[in-house]
Scaffold this motif. Sequence first.
Motif, PDB file in Angstrom:
ATOM      1  N   LEU A  29      -0.218  -2.734   5.482  1.00  0.00           N
ATOM      2  CA  LEU A  29       0.482  -2.008   4.424  1.00  0.00           C
ATOM      3  C   LEU A  29       1.957  -1.879   4.787  1.00  0.00           C
ATOM      4  O   LEU A  29       2.303  -1.310   5.831  1.00  0.00           O
ATOM      5  CB  LEU A  29      -0.124  -0.625   4.234  1.00  0.00           C
ATOM      6  N   GLU A  31       6.152  -1.437   2.946  1.00  0.00           N
ATOM      7  CA  GLU A  31       6.986  -1.192   1.772  1.00  0.00           C
ATOM      8  C   GLU A  31       8.237  -2.050   1.907  1.00  0.00           C
ATOM      9  O   GLU A  31       8.465  -2.695   2.950  1.00  0.00           O
ATOM     10  CB  GLU A  31       7.333   0.282   1.652  1.00  0.00           C
ATOM     11  N   VAL A  58       4.424  -2.431  -1.223  1.00  0.00           N
ATOM     12  CA  VAL A  58       4.849  -1.582  -2.335  1.00  0.00           C
ATOM     13  C   VAL A  58       6.354  -1.375  -2.257  1.00  0.00           C
ATOM     14  O   VAL A  58       6.969  -1.543  -1.199  1.00  0.00           O
ATOM     15  CB  VAL A  58       4.109  -0.225  -2.300  1.00  0.00           C
ATOM     16  N   LEU A  78       3.420   5.000  -1.655  1.00  0.00           N
ATOM     17  CA  LEU A  78       2.316   4.593  -2.526  1.00  0.00           C
ATOM     18  C   LEU A  78       2.490   5.070  -3.968  1.00  0.00           C
ATOM     19  O   LEU A  78       2.027   4.406  -4.905  1.00  0.00           O
ATOM     20  CB  LEU A  78       0.985   5.098  -1.966  1.00  0.00           C
ATOM     21  N   ASN A  81      -0.090   4.571  -6.676  1.00  0.00           N
ATOM     22  CA  ASN A  81      -0.338   3.247  -7.267  1.00  0.00           C
ATOM     23  C   ASN A  81      -1.820   2.919  -7.133  1.00  0.00           C
ATOM     24  O   ASN A  81      -2.336   2.718  -6.035  1.00  0.00           O
ATOM     25  CB  ASN A  81       0.523   2.206  -6.537  1.00  0.00           C
ATOM     26  N   ALA A  84      -2.801  -0.448  -5.328  1.00  0.00           N
ATOM     27  CA  ALA A  84      -2.593  -0.408  -3.883  1.00  0.00           C
ATOM     28  C   ALA A  84      -3.648   0.470  -3.212  1.00  0.00           C
ATOM     29  O   ALA A  84      -4.210   0.100  -2.170  1.00  0.00           O
ATOM     30  CB  ALA A  84      -1.191   0.118  -3.572  1.00  0.00           C
ATOM     31  N   ILE A  85      -3.939   1.619  -3.809  1.00  0.00           N
ATOM     32  CA  ILE A  85      -4.937   2.508  -3.227  1.00  0.00           C
ATOM     33  C   ILE A  85      -6.309   1.847  -3.228  1.00  0.00           C
ATOM     34  O   ILE A  85      -7.076   1.968  -2.264  1.00  0.00           O
ATOM     35  CB  ILE A  85      -4.961   3.846  -3.990  1.00  0.00           C
ATOM     36  N   THR A  98       4.263   1.487   6.939  1.00  0.00           N
ATOM     37  CA  THR A  98       5.263   2.127   6.091  1.00  0.00           C
ATOM     38  C   THR A  98       6.306   2.818   6.965  1.00  0.00           C
ATOM     39  O   THR A  98       6.080   3.068   8.153  1.00  0.00           O
ATOM     40  CB  THR A  98       4.620   3.154   5.144  1.00  0.00           C
ATOM     41  N   GLU A 107      -1.926  10.492  -0.826  1.00  0.00           N
ATOM     42  CA  GLU A 107      -2.995   9.552  -1.176  1.00  0.00           C
ATOM     43  C   GLU A 107      -3.964   9.292  -0.021  1.00  0.00           C
ATOM     44  O   GLU A 107      -4.979   8.604  -0.195  1.00  0.00           O
ATOM     45  CB  GLU A 107      -2.396   8.208  -1.619  1.00  0.00           C
TER      46      GLU A 107
END
Length: 347
Positions: A29, A31, A58, A78, A81, A84-85, A98, A107
Amino acid sequence: MNTQWRWVERYAEQFNACEVNRGDVAVVLTETTSNPVVASTARLALETLGAAVIDVVVTTPPNPGPVPIRSTGASQALQNNRSAIAALSAADFVADCTVEGLLHAPELAEVLASGARVLMISNEHPENVERWPHDPTLAERVNTGVELLVAAKVMKVTSAAGTDLSVRLAGAVVAGSFGWCTEPGSIAHWPGGLVLCFPAAHSVDGTVVLAPGDVNLTFKQYLRDTVELTVHDDYVTEIKGSGVDAELFRSYLSSFGEPEAYAVSHVGWGMNDAARWDAMAMWDKADFNGTELRAFAGNFLYSTGANETAERFCRGHFDLPMRSCTVTLDGEAVVVDGELVPDLRSR
């Protein structure tokens, strides 16, 4: 800067401790402002273990201000989203690259409820991981610290500088991180080695004296002057000090316009012998996130800001690792003058 094989090997060692196996679905994950070398190192390390690697990227949202937000562990990336989740929730393992990390992200609960394991990788130069060899004893020692904290009624913190803080532990949420996670629905931060609690409301009173050499990790700097905080009914009610550190402290907290920014978030102590207090001196701020300084052995960590246990939420957050403190639980010491007691040290 390109990733180095020695970093890939070290990441793979940590992922192996998280029981990432061949065929596991692993999400990296990131960004749009994540460190690309951290992400590529994580991806290569997962591939060496035979995981089926998927990238979820993201867009970093804008900061609404009024001040920069740094080193919080509460990523806003997040933005709820759903796609994405869903991708994170379908994974066996998530390498969280991130910028701020998912530890306190809104989240996170949904992702963990799916059974995914999340390792939050500190957003900094990957060379640092060379100094944090995997220590299998850390899990046992952190768990011992958690057990002591769960069983206690009162934490007291004192120091020669003048700290005299009382934390009533009834209703507190206790946690510990040793740097890897193996159980479904669990999260850890890397590096680990921290025992802490989020006190219930109306539990914290006293005085916190930040001495020169203590650390403000939001600012990523060592204090040069003494800053004295008066804490009443969980909240910092007075900030004493004539130097620039006290001025910055007052200015930053007041900028949010939220009383919760002055409240206690969490308190605890560090247990990682490989983590160093002085490491931050060697790095530019963009290359260091300070997770190591939260975990260095014998520090007392006092934090302000969001505390879900006490139903307090805000964006402002200070993590303040302090040296040379004594921490007791119901009168029994776990840290004495900044040193772990023998039962909690590595052997």
